[in-house]
Design a protein around this motif. Sequence first.
Motif, PDB file in Angstrom:
ATOM      1  N   PRO A  31      -2.929   5.022  14.625  1.00  0.00           N
ATOM      2  CA  PRO A  31      -1.864   6.033  14.719  1.00  0.00           C
ATOM      3  C   PRO A  31      -2.399   7.414  15.114  1.00  0.00           C
ATOM      4  N   ALA A  32      -3.621   7.749  14.669  1.00  0.00           N
ATOM      5  CA  ALA A  32      -4.201   9.035  15.059  1.00  0.00           C
ATOM      6  C   ALA A  32      -4.456   9.061  16.565  1.00  0.00           C
ATOM      7  N   ARG A  33      -4.954   7.963  17.130  1.00  0.00           N
ATOM      8  CA  ARG A  33      -5.190   7.899  18.574  1.00  0.00           C
ATOM      9  C   ARG A  33      -3.866   7.960  19.347  1.00  0.00           C
ATOM     10  N   LEU A  34      -2.834   7.360  18.787  1.00  0.00           N
ATOM     11  CA  LEU A  34      -1.506   7.443  19.415  1.00  0.00           C
ATOM     12  C   LEU A  34      -1.020   8.894  19.417  1.00  0.00           C
ATOM     13  N   ALA A  35      -1.229   9.600  18.315  1.00  0.00           N
ATOM     14  CA  ALA A  35      -0.840  11.013  18.249  1.00  0.00           C
ATOM     15  C   ALA A  35      -1.612  11.832  19.275  1.00  0.00           C
ATOM     16  N   ILE A  36      -2.901  11.524  19.440  1.00  0.00           N
ATOM     17  CA  ILE A  36      -3.725  12.223  20.430  1.00  0.00           C
ATOM     18  C   ILE A  36      -3.184  11.970  21.839  1.00  0.00           C
ATOM     19  N   ALA A  37      -2.885  10.700  22.133  1.00  0.00           N
ATOM     20  CA  ALA A  37      -2.372  10.348  23.464  1.00  0.00           C
ATOM     21  C   ALA A  37      -1.024  11.032  23.730  1.00  0.00           C
ATOM     22  N   TRP A  38      -0.197  11.169  22.702  1.00  0.00           N
ATOM     23  CA  TRP A  38       1.125  11.770  22.870  1.00  0.00           C
ATOM     24  C   TRP A  38       1.035  13.290  22.989  1.00  0.00           C
ATOM     25  N   SER A  39      -0.044  13.892  22.483  1.00  0.00           N
ATOM     26  CA  SER A  39      -0.149  15.353  22.480  1.00  0.00           C
ATOM     27  C   SER A  39      -0.200  15.937  23.893  1.00  0.00           C
ATOM     28  N   GLU A  40      -0.808  15.241  24.847  1.00  0.00           N
ATOM     29  CA  GLU A  40      -0.913  15.794  26.200  1.00  0.00           C
ATOM     30  C   GLU A  40       0.450  15.939  26.876  1.00  0.00           C
ATOM     31  N   ALA A  52      11.686  14.924  12.166  1.00  0.00           N
ATOM     32  CA  ALA A  52      11.062  15.389  10.924  1.00  0.00           C
ATOM     33  C   ALA A  52      10.226  14.277  10.297  1.00  0.00           C
ATOM     34  N   GLU A  53      10.739  13.064  10.311  1.00  0.00           N
ATOM     35  CA  GLU A  53       9.993  11.926   9.772  1.00  0.00           C
ATOM     36  C   GLU A  53       8.747  11.644  10.602  1.00  0.00           C
ATOM     37  N   ALA A  54       8.852  11.750  11.919  1.00  0.00           N
ATOM     38  CA  ALA A  54       7.689  11.543  12.784  1.00  0.00           C
ATOM     39  C   ALA A  54       6.628  12.606  12.515  1.00  0.00           C
ATOM     40  N   HIS A  55       7.037  13.852  12.323  1.00  0.00           N
ATOM     41  CA  HIS A  55       6.084  14.918  11.997  1.00  0.00           C
ATOM     42  C   HIS A  55       5.383  14.633  10.678  1.00  0.00           C
ATOM     43  N   ARG A  56       6.133  14.129   9.696  1.00  0.00           N
ATOM     44  CA  ARG A  56       5.544  13.799   8.394  1.00  0.00           C
ATOM     45  C   ARG A  56       4.501  12.705   8.541  1.00  0.00           C
ATOM     46  N   VAL A  57       4.818  11.667   9.304  1.00  0.00           N
ATOM     47  CA  VAL A  57       3.887  10.554   9.506  1.00  0.00           C
ATOM     48  C   VAL A  57       2.640  11.025  10.243  1.00  0.00           C
ATOM     49  N   LEU A  58       2.831  11.810  11.305  1.00  0.00           N
ATOM     50  CA  LEU A  58       1.678  12.278  12.082  1.00  0.00           C
ATOM     51  C   LEU A  58       0.790  13.224  11.279  1.00  0.00           C
ATOM     52  N   ALA A  59       1.363  13.961  10.345  1.00  0.00           N
ATOM     53  CA  ALA A  59       0.562  14.863   9.513  1.00  0.00           C
ATOM     54  C   ALA A  59      -0.424  14.082   8.642  1.00  0.00           C
ATOM     55  N   ALA A  60      -0.105  12.822   8.340  1.00  0.00           N
ATOM     56  CA  ALA A  60      -0.989  11.983   7.534  1.00  0.00           C
ATOM     57  C   ALA A  60      -2.125  11.392   8.360  1.00  0.00           C
ATOM     58  N   HIS A  61      -2.165  11.656   9.645  1.00  0.00           N
ATOM     59  CA  HIS A  61      -3.185  11.107  10.541  1.00  0.00           C
ATOM     60  C   HIS A  61      -3.834  12.260  11.305  1.00  0.00           C
ATOM     61  N   PRO A  62      -4.639  13.083  10.596  1.00  0.00           N
ATOM     62  CA  PRO A  62      -5.188  14.287  11.217  1.00  0.00           C
ATOM     63  C   PRO A  62      -6.187  13.996  12.335  1.00  0.00           C
ATOM     64  N   VAL A  63      -6.256  14.933  13.255  1.00  0.00           N
ATOM     65  CA  VAL A  63      -7.212  14.878  14.364  1.00  0.00           C
ATOM     66  C   VAL A  63      -8.024  16.165  14.363  1.00  0.00           C
ATOM     67  N   MET A  67       0.834  -1.185   0.000  1.00  0.00           N
ATOM     68  CA  MET A  67       0.000   0.000   0.000  1.00  0.00           C
ATOM     69  C   MET A  67       0.873   1.240   0.000  1.00  0.00           C
ATOM     70  N   ALA A  68       0.436   2.233  -0.686  1.00  0.00           N
ATOM     71  CA  ALA A  68       1.244   3.432  -0.856  1.00  0.00           C
ATOM     72  C   ALA A  68       1.507   4.156   0.447  1.00  0.00           C
ATOM     73  N   ASP A  69       0.574   4.083   1.395  1.00  0.00           N
ATOM     74  CA  ASP A  69       0.761   4.814   2.644  1.00  0.00           C
ATOM     75  C   ASP A  69       1.595   4.046   3.655  1.00  0.00           C
ATOM     76  N   GLY A  70       1.969   2.809   3.326  1.00  0.00           N
ATOM     77  CA  GLY A  70       2.815   2.030   4.231  1.00  0.00           C
ATOM     78  C   GLY A  70       2.093   1.485   5.434  1.00  0.00           C
ATOM     79  N   LEU A  71       0.755   1.523   5.437  1.00  0.00           N
ATOM     80  CA  LEU A  71       0.022   1.032   6.603  1.00  0.00           C
ATOM     81  C   LEU A  71      -0.509  -0.372   6.379  1.00  0.00           C
ATOM     82  N   GLY A  72      -0.095  -1.020   5.329  1.00  0.00           N
ATOM     83  CA  GLY A  72      -0.554  -2.370   5.041  1.00  0.00           C
ATOM     84  C   GLY A  72       0.252  -3.385   5.832  1.00  0.00           C
ATOM     85  N   PRO A  73       0.406  -4.592   5.284  1.00  0.00           N
ATOM     86  CA  PRO A  73       1.178  -5.633   5.968  1.00  0.00           C
ATOM     87  C   PRO A  73       2.598  -5.162   6.254  1.00  0.00           C
TER      88      PRO A  73
END
Length: 143
Positions: A78-87, A46-57, A1-7
């Motif tokens: 991954p979006a829920r993980l970003a939410i949990a990390w935001s606090e 920078a890579e983590a920011h790029r990945v998190l930008a693809a999982h908007p909240v 898969m193009a987004d890398g979230l597959g297997p």
Amino acid sequence: MADGLGPHRPGVGPLAPLRRHRGRDQGGGGRRGQDVGDAPDPALLAEAHRVLAAHPVRITARGALIPSAGLPPRREPPARLAIAWSEPVATGDAARLKRCAEHTCGWAFWDVSKNRSRRWSSTRVCGNRNKSRACASRQRRAT
């Protein structure tokens, strides 16, 4: 898969930067990742920011962060993980997440000490190993 979230494929997906970083510190006697108090690798951030930008909240009327509407189900974790990390990031507590200073340990831990000075995931195991090696080294030098 193009987004890398597959297997799982090595070097691909949202956790690939972490896997690549972890892969560098495995093996014989090399440096093992970030030590306590080290500044994070800017390229990995920078890579983590790029990945998190693809999982908007989005924010609700009550101020809660939730995954954006229409987010595909495979992107929700991954979006829920970003939410949990935001606090902890927003409160400044993210610095309490540390990697054990023992070079043979790969564990991370949450530093709950008052002055944020904890170094080892376990003082009984990792701290003891470290202190024992230091003591043996001092004794060898003394003889």
